[in-house]
Structures are given as structure tokens and as C-alpha cells.
Design a protein around this motif. Structure first.
Motif, PDB file in Angstrom:
ATOM      1  N   GLN A  11       0.824  -1.208   0.000  1.00  0.00           N
ATOM      2  CA  GLN A  11       0.000   0.000   0.000  1.00  0.00           C
ATOM      3  C   GLN A  11       0.860   1.260   0.000  1.00  0.00           C
ATOM      4  OE1 GLN A  11      -2.668  -0.396   3.326  1.00  0.00           O
ATOM      5  NE2 GLN A  11      -3.811  -2.069   2.377  1.00  0.00           N
ATOM      6  N   LYS A  70      -0.887  -7.091 -10.685  1.00  0.00           N
ATOM      7  CA  LYS A  70      -1.004  -6.548  -9.331  1.00  0.00           C
ATOM      8  C   LYS A  70       0.350  -6.522  -8.625  1.00  0.00           C
ATOM      9  CE  LYS A  70      -2.056 -10.954  -7.070  1.00  0.00           C
ATOM     10  NZ  LYS A  70      -3.024 -11.696  -6.229  1.00  0.00           N
ATOM     11  N   GLU A  91      -1.222  -1.157  -7.906  1.00  0.00           N
ATOM     12  CA  GLU A  91      -2.422  -1.877  -8.295  1.00  0.00           C
ATOM     13  C   GLU A  91      -2.369  -2.237  -9.776  1.00  0.00           C
ATOM     14  OE1 GLU A  91      -3.107   2.430  -9.196  1.00  0.00           O
ATOM     15  OE2 GLU A  91      -2.231   1.309  -7.518  1.00  0.00           O
TER      16      GLU A  91
END
Length: 218
Positions: A11, A70, A91
Motif C-alpha cells: 500500500q 497486481k 495496483e
């Protein structure tokens, strides 16, 4: 890393991931052999707006398709006869990645030396050198970095999948490193990171590469 830790890790932005990969252990299963080493040099590639990146302009071709997968997907590309291992960091559809540029060997070192025909620092002080030492090639393309679940230095603890990579950190070994990693050296401009000489007592299998030694000499 657990599944939750990996999700949290990806993230972060690509530059942060490039820095935080330093000091982590890359473990690779190549058929029936295991290789492992500390990641000591990385380089961030920022995708569609980075002219040096293969994802620049979001141009999709079969060769770069893995970049658009991904986070955690392995992207292998070639420079001359050398294979380069990159880890996708964003992403799906956002082609950013981190190139693993150098490894300090810690497991199966003798076999790495045989694969390279070199010893000491020349075994893995470059992106094409370490992949040859580890036996990493196009078979790893579009695989995924796996989760550490057991002691991955034992072959029986691997999944049945061949040609696969794992990343983990040993917290006890890294606790001092983590407190001062903001002092990491920026090498040859933005986006490229290396564990500097100040860490030579932490990473001590062999002398760390410095700017002069990070040549393309094979």
C-alpha cells in the motif's frame, strides 16, 4: 511476512517500497535448490511518467505485460544476455516496479559462485549477476512473490510450485537497521538506493559494493 503484512507493505508508494526492501531476505526456489540473500541495492521505476521505466506512457506489449499485473508480481526483462528481476509495486494497470540490483549471499553461496564463475563481491553486486547466481530466468516471469509461512531455508517447507520467490525479514537481525534506514544513501540520482558502508557490520558476509564497484563488469 504474513498475508496481512504483505498487503500493508504494497500500500506504500514505490520509492518507499524500494527503500524498505533493503535489508530484507530474498529466498528463491529454483527447481530443487534454495538460494537466499539480503537485498542491498534497489531502484524504483515510476511507470507511465518515468522515461527510464518500461511502463513509460503505459505502452503495453507482450514483453511488459507483467508490469501491469497486481503488486507482488515478478517482471523479468533482459539486458543483453542478463536477466533483471523487478517486483511490481502498484495496483493492476499501474506499471510501477522496483528493480533488485544487488544481493548479499547468505545461503547456498558455493553454488552461486559456481553459477557465476566468480567469488566474493563479484558474485551478486549487480542485477544481472545476482539473477545468474540464483538461477533466476524467464521461468520466473509473471510469478508472484510468496508469503513466508515456515522456515523457508528448508526445501520441504516450500509449496510444490517450482521457480518461485519469497521475501521476508528477520526482525531481530534488522532492529538496528530499521532505526537508521532514513540514512540510506541515494546513489547516482533519484530512485536508486543502497545500504551504505556504515552498515558493513550488519551486512558482513563480504564487503558491500560502493559506487566505483557497481560497474557492469561481469
Amino acid at each position: 511476512m504474513t498475508f496481512e503484512e504483505i498487503e500493508k507493505f504494497y500500500q506504500k508508494d514505490t520509492v518507499t517500497i524500494a527503500k524498505e526492501l533493503l535489508g530484507k531476505i530474498l529466498i528463491s526456489r529454483n527447481e530443487n535448490e534454495i538460494f537466499a540473500g539480503y537485498i542491498v541495492e534497489t531502484e524504483a521505476y515510476l511507470g507511465e511518467f518515468d522515461r527510464a521505466a518500461h511502463g513509460y506512457g503505459k505502452k503495453r506489449t507482450p514483453k511488459v505485460e507483467a508490469l501491469f499485473e497486481k503488486a507482488g508480481t515478478v517482471y523479468i526483462h533482459s539486458i543483453h544476455s542478463h536477466k533483471m528481476l523487478n517486483i511490481v509495486t502498484c495496483e493492476k494497470g499501474n506499471p510501477q516496479s522496483v528493480l533488485i540490483r544487488a544481493i548479499e549471499p547468505i545461503l547456498n553461496v558455493k553454488r552461486m559462485e559456481e553459477n557465476r564463475g566468480k567469488s566474493g563481491i563479484l558474485v551478486s553486486n549487480g542485477p544481472g549477476k545476482f539473477t545468474k547466481a540464483f538461477g533466476i530466468d524467464d521461468r520466473f516471469y509473471k510469478t508472484e512473490i510468496q508469503i513466508i509461512e515456515k522456515n523457508m531455508f528448508e526445501i520441504e517447507n516450500f509449496s510444490d510450485t517450482m521457480n518461485i520467490n519469497y521475501i521476508d525479514s528477520i526482525e531481530e537481525s534488522l532492529k538496528n537497521f530499521n532505526t537508521i534506514k532514513d540514512k540510506l544513501n541515494n546513489l547516482e540520482g533519484p530512485g536508486k538506493y543502497i545500504i551504505p558502508q556504515v552498515f558493513k557490520n550488519f551486512i558482513n558476509t563480504f564487503e558491500l559494493p560502493n559506487k566505483e564497484k557497481l560497474s557492469n563488469e561481469e
